[in-house]
Design an enzyme around this catalytic site. Structure first.
Site, mmCIF file in Angstrom:
data_model
loop_
_atom_site.group_PDB
_atom_site.id
_atom_site.type_symbol
_atom_site.label_atom_id
_atom_site.label_comp_id
_atom_site.label_asym_id
_atom_site.label_seq_id
_atom_site.Cartn_x
_atom_site.Cartn_y
_atom_site.Cartn_z
ATOM 1 N N SER A 28 0.840 -1.191 0.000
ATOM 2 C CA SER A 28 0.000 0.000 0.000
ATOM 3 C C SER A 28 0.873 1.238 0.000
ATOM 4 O O SER A 28 2.058 1.195 0.364
ATOM 5 C CB SER A 28 -0.939 0.023 1.218
ATOM 6 O OG SER A 28 -0.210 0.190 2.411
ATOM 7 N N GLY A 29 0.269 2.348 -0.404
ATOM 8 C CA GLY A 29 0.932 3.637 -0.349
ATOM 9 C C GLY A 29 0.105 4.588 0.480
ATOM 10 O O GLY A 29 -1.104 4.388 0.664
ATOM 11 N N HIS B 134 14.912 5.280 0.896
ATOM 12 C CA HIS B 134 14.610 3.893 1.233
ATOM 13 C C HIS B 134 13.774 3.936 2.499
ATOM 14 O O HIS B 134 14.185 4.530 3.506
ATOM 15 C CB HIS B 134 15.888 3.101 1.461
ATOM 16 C CG HIS B 134 15.634 1.657 1.757
ATOM 17 N ND1 HIS B 134 16.553 0.847 2.394
ATOM 18 C CD2 HIS B 134 14.557 0.872 1.531
ATOM 19 C CE1 HIS B 134 16.056 -0.370 2.527
ATOM 20 N NE2 HIS B 134 14.839 -0.376 2.017
ATOM 21 N N ASP B 135 12.588 3.322 2.480
ATOM 22 C CA ASP B 135 11.678 3.464 3.618
ATOM 23 C C ASP B 135 12.305 2.998 4.922
ATOM 24 O O ASP B 135 12.005 3.539 5.995
ATOM 25 C CB ASP B 135 10.338 2.773 3.364
ATOM 26 C CG ASP B 135 10.456 1.318 2.923
ATOM 27 O OD1 ASP B 135 11.562 0.750 2.970
ATOM 28 O OD2 ASP B 135 9.421 0.749 2.514
ATOM 29 N N THR B 136 13.207 2.020 4.862
ATOM 30 C CA THR B 136 13.868 1.576 6.090
ATOM 31 C C THR B 136 14.800 2.659 6.635
ATOM 32 O O THR B 136 14.916 2.834 7.853
ATOM 33 C CB THR B 136 14.646 0.281 5.857
ATOM 34 O OG1 THR B 136 13.784 -0.684 5.258
ATOM 35 C CG2 THR B 136 15.182 -0.288 7.166
#
Length: 478
Positions: free
Chosen positions: A13-14, A232-234
């Protein structure tokens, strides 16, 4: 106070979140959430990138006037542009099978030991380096003028400006984590043209302003700057770990569990490579030393196969199932592909001579016990390999909503777990934008703000760790 739109794209999801930041306040609200549904085409598994971009535009419209926009997403995947800047086909999904067997071809040219010593990146079959090797003879790559990682591609569509944000670039297996620059030697030996990549950007760098067409589409009044964040989401999630001091471990939970430490320098030993730890780049010169674990993907796939039952009731039932009856290796690549996850987990238990979980509650308990066990192993291994002891484990991301998983992780690790914030990636995204505009100081300052403003839950370990050691030995004997 200033308002920042954080576009945070996950594998399923976004969302577009709006963060309001003041001298001693940090508020986050959801403006728009939309699904991320990959599509299987005759060519393979692809991201529906146009749908994602539409979701971003809808989210910016719902967000209203903001002082900046930042984008983070999952890692490794990319889009290719032709000489006119037009996209050459939908980006390939990292779970696509095109990289099957590619690593062995790469290692024939650059042995795995040399590759790790140069780039510090764990082996994962979908690393960008392997994707590019798999695509070497493709018509798209031969026509490509530019390669943009997913958040950089969306930033380009919003602004017309091209760049390659560093934290995400570090997941390509083409960055030297010591110099924080491209590994030209590795790229040259593997025939990868680094000129395909746009110039590197740092988190906090300006990334352009919204194009007039985007302003018209979203109803925003310009100029609206776009800021490079930890894309980067992390990287964004780790920036939002509300830790004090250095003696902490983190687990970023969601589709994946990323469990590890924040270090000042990479760990590039052969022992670290054998343990499959990665050295990805974070904010302010830090290194995210971590192991990728399959994460809640295992449960997500089971829930999908079961027809989407109510998760709360499923977790209550799972809590009643005897602990550690059956466990699987949550890092096993056998669970990477989608489909038939309940049957595959049951089969793994059968093959290893353990009781076979049958009901949804039993399979769910097997998954959560297995994830907690994998968290235990990753954090213990990270401390040993880096010589970096910890006193507390911070769990951030979607898994913070799963109280059973948080408690099991505390029990398995024998350490207190502090859970929260849930929307860590979006908060880290917002904090980098606020830093770029002078509202927040360094990484420690942002973390102090998070601790003061975000709800956190503490889980103390219960019982001793002997049953977890026994389960660990059971897996090792397989």
């Amino acid at each position: 106070m200033k308002s920042y739109a954080a576009v945070d794209l996950g594998a399923s999801s976004g969302r577009v979140m709006v963060g309001r930041v003041g001298p001693d306040s940090l508020e986050l609200a959801e403006a728009h959430r939309f699904p991320n549904r990959p599509v299987r085409t005759p060519e393979g598994l692809r991201w529906d990138i146009l749908s994602l971009y539409g979701g971003v535009l809808d989210g910016l419209r719902a967000a209203g006037q903001v002082d900046s926009v930042g984008i983070d997403s999952w890692a490794v995947d990319y889009g290719l542009l032709d000489t006119d800047g037009a996209l050459l086909g939908n980006p390939v999904h990292y779970r696509d099978s095109r990289t099957d067997g590619v690593a062995e071809k790469v290692w024939a040219t650059v042995p795995a030991e040399e590759l790790y010593a140069a780039t510090g990146l764990q082996y994962a079959p979908f690393n960008t380096l392997y994707q590019l090797t798999a695509a070497r003879t493709s018509a798209q790559l031969s026509q490509a003028e530019r390669l943009l990682l997913i958040p950089d591609l969306l930033t380009y569509w919003l602004t017309g400006e091209q760049g390659t944000e560093l934290t995400n670039a570090s997941t390509t297996q083409l960055i030297d984590p010591r110099t924080r620059e491209w590994s030209y030697d590795i790229a040259a030996r593997l025939g990868i043209d680094l000129d395909l990549f746009a110039p590197l950007r740092q988190p906090g760098d300006p990334a352009g302003v919204l194009r007039p067409e985007v302003l018209e589409e979203t109803g925003l009044a310009g100029p609206v700057p776009v800021t490079a964040v930890g894309s980067h989401d992390t990287a964004s999630a780790v920036a939002a770990v509300p830790a004090g001091g250095e003696r902490f471990a983190y687990i970023c939970t969601g589709t994946w569990s990323l469990a590890g430490l924040e270090l000042d320098a990479p760990v590039l030993t052969e022992e670290s490579r054998a343990a499959n730890f990665t050295n990805e780049l974070g904010l302010d010169g830090t290194v995210r030393y971590l192991r990728n674990i399959m994460g809640l993907w295992l449960l997500q796939e089971c829930v999908r196969a079961w027809g989407e039952p109510e998760l709360g009731a499923l977790l209550l039932d799972a809590a009643k199932v005897p602990a550690l009856r059956s466990v699987v290796d949550a890092g096993d690549a056998a669970f990477l592909a989608p489909g038939r996850m309940p049957e595959r987990i049951a089969e793994a238990c059968r093959v290893s001579g353990q009781p076979v979980p049958a009901s949804p509650a039993e399979i769910t308990r097997c998954i959560l016990d297995s994830l907690a066990l994998a968290h235990r192993r990753a954090i213990a291994d990270a401390q040993r390999l880096a010589g970096h002891p910890v006193d507390v484990v911070h769990v951030v991301g979607g898994g913070t909503r799963n109280a059973l998983l948080c408690q099991l992780t505390a029990d398995a690790c024998g350490l207190p777990v502090v859970a929260g914030p849930t929307e860590a990636a979006a908060l880290g995204n917002v904090l980098v934008q606020a830093r770029a505009h002078g509202l927040v100081g360094d990484l420690a300052d942002g973390r102090r703000l998070l601790t003061r403003t975000q709800p956190l839950t503490r889980y103390e370990p219960q019982g001793d760790t002997a049953p977890w050691r026994e389960a660990e030995a059971r897996l090792a004997d397989r």
